[in-house]
Design a protein around this motif. Structure first.
Motif, PDB file in Angstrom:
ATOM      1  N   THR A 278       0.752  -1.320   0.131  1.00 20.62           N
ATOM      2  CA  THR A 278      -0.110  -0.270  -0.060  1.00 20.62           C
ATOM      3  C   THR A 278       0.716   1.359   0.102  1.00 20.62           C
TER       4      THR A 278
ATOM      5  N   ILE B 268       2.336   1.856  -3.384  1.00 19.11           N
ATOM      6  CA  ILE B 268       1.578   2.499  -4.587  1.00 19.11           C
ATOM      7  C   ILE B 268       1.324   3.845  -4.081  1.00 19.11           C
ATOM      8  N   LEU B 269       1.004   4.238  -2.963  1.00 22.50           N
ATOM      9  CA  LEU B 269       0.810   5.592  -2.531  1.00 22.50           C
ATOM     10  C   LEU B 269       2.036   6.452  -2.679  1.00 22.50           C
TER      11      LEU B 269
ATOM     12  N   VAL C  58       1.940   7.216  -6.505  1.00 24.13           N
ATOM     13  CA  VAL C  58       0.910   8.308  -6.763  1.00 24.13           C
ATOM     14  C   VAL C  58       1.556   9.653  -6.229  1.00 24.13           C
TER      15      VAL C  58
ATOM     16  N   LEU D 235      -4.644  14.179  -7.403  1.00 29.87           N
ATOM     17  CA  LEU D 235      -4.356  12.576  -7.115  1.00 29.87           C
ATOM     18  C   LEU D 235      -4.154  12.203  -5.822  1.00 29.87           C
ATOM     19  N   MET D 236      -3.612  12.901  -4.896  1.00 30.28           N
ATOM     20  CA  MET D 236      -3.347  12.736  -3.582  1.00 30.28           C
ATOM     21  C   MET D 236      -4.840  12.337  -2.781  1.00 30.28           C
TER      22      MET D 236
ATOM     23  N   ALA E  88      -6.412   9.173  -3.661  1.00 29.62           N
ATOM     24  CA  ALA E  88      -5.952   7.916  -3.310  1.00 29.62           C
ATOM     25  C   ALA E  88      -5.694   7.466  -1.831  1.00 29.62           C
TER      26      ALA E  88
ATOM     27  N   SER F  80      -9.248   6.244  -1.068  1.00 24.66           N
ATOM     28  CA  SER F  80      -9.392   4.840  -1.696  1.00 24.66           C
ATOM     29  C   SER F  80      -8.847   3.536  -0.860  1.00 24.66           C
ATOM     30  N   ILE F  81      -8.215   4.064   0.176  1.00 21.84           N
ATOM     31  CA  ILE F  81      -7.715   2.989   1.043  1.00 21.84           C
ATOM     32  C   ILE F  81      -8.411   3.013   2.527  1.00 21.84           C
TER      33      ILE F  81
ATOM     34  N   ASN G 214      -2.954  14.651   3.698  1.00 19.57           N
ATOM     35  CA  ASN G 214      -2.707  15.549   2.443  1.00 19.57           C
ATOM     36  C   ASN G 214      -1.867  16.628   2.588  1.00 19.57           C
TER      37      ASN G 214
ATOM     38  N   MET H 254       4.622   9.613   2.140  1.00 26.36           N
ATOM     39  CA  MET H 254       4.135  10.103   0.727  1.00 26.36           C
ATOM     40  C   MET H 254       4.702  11.514   0.661  1.00 26.36           C
TER      41      MET H 254
END
Length: 257
Positions: free
Chosen positions: A9, A12-13, A16, A33-34, A37, A40-41, A52, A213
């Motif tokens: 996870t 993938i993040l 992104v 985008l952030m 994403a 979505s989890i 974010n 991130m």
């Protein structure tokens, strides 16, 4: 929560975030985008927004410092913009729970699309002309008006703030897109970190995800800012227009469908 810490996870993040940092440094709009994403989890919306903001602060600080090192941003010249953006972001963050944003969500796609149209058809100052605007009598008023408005908007909503800074700076100060991008990244950093402090106080930040991130965003922002500076307006303008068109379509779908 353990699922959020799964290595796959995070990878993938992180990818992104890398792409978002690049886009944000060049044109703005990386948050589009952030936030999806993170949602979505399974993160709650307020945690997703706070997380974010943490990661976005890494990207905006990296991009702003890069433009500053290349002498494409002058902090002393924009001191009133700094103060106004700071105040605007505080006010926006404080009132966000007390106003209805439904009208803003429906109008925003049209505003963002108008931003793209302006960039395409408006005659831009020469890219090699890196002159700051003249210190004329109404310069401070312009900086305060722009800073309060966009700082407030970033505190209330956020999508497209960097793009709005870029295009409004080109229009208001007659600067080229490179200087306008430098100003946008610096002011985006101010409003990001102001909102972040509020989210931290409220406990709405996932530190593991935000820091992971954030590091990837920094790398993307570094690459994006250097690419924008190296290749100039011929690189920034198409990326900028593409981002704001996609942004407007995404916002329209979310708000109207």
């Amino acid at each position: 929560m353990l699922e959020l810490l799964d290595p796959n996870t995070l990878i993938i993040l992180g990818m992104v975030a890398l792409a978002a940092g690049f886009i944000d440094a060049v044109a703005g709009g990386g948050g589009m985008l952030m936030v999806p994403a993170l949602l979505s989890i399974g993160l709650p919306p307020h945690i997703a927004l706070g997380t974010n903001k943490l990661s976005a602060t890494f990207a905006s600080s990296t991009a702003a410092f890069t433009y500053y090192r290349k002498k494409l941003f002058s902090p002393s010249f924009w001191i009133h913009s700094f103060i106004a953006t700071f105040i605007g972001a505080i006010l926006g963050t404080l009132v966000v729970d007390y106003i209805s944003t439904e009208w803003l969500e429906k109008a925003l796609p049209l505003v963002v699309l108008a931003t793209a149209a302006y960039t395409i058809w408006h005659r831009q100052p020469k890219a090699e002309n890196h002159n700051l605007p003249k210190d004329e009598p109404h310069l401070k008023e312009k900086q305060w008006g722009q800073g309060l408005t966009l700082g407030f908007y970033d505190g209330v909503a956020g999508p497209g703030t960097g793009a709005f800074w870029t295009v409004s700076s080109m229009s208001t100060y007659k600067m080229n897109i490179l200087l306008s991008s430098g100003l946008a990244k610096a002011m985006n950093f101010v409003s990001n970190i102001t909102s972040l402090v509020t989210f931290i106080i409220l406990g709405h930040v996932n530190w593991t995800l935000g820091l992971t991130m954030g590091m990837c965003l920094m790398v993307g922002a570094y690459i994006g800012a250097h690419s924008a500076i190296k290749f100039g307006a011929k690189f920034i303008r198409p990326v900028f227009v593409t981002v704001v068109v996609v942004l407007s379509v995404k916002l329209a779908i979310d708000a109207w469908l």
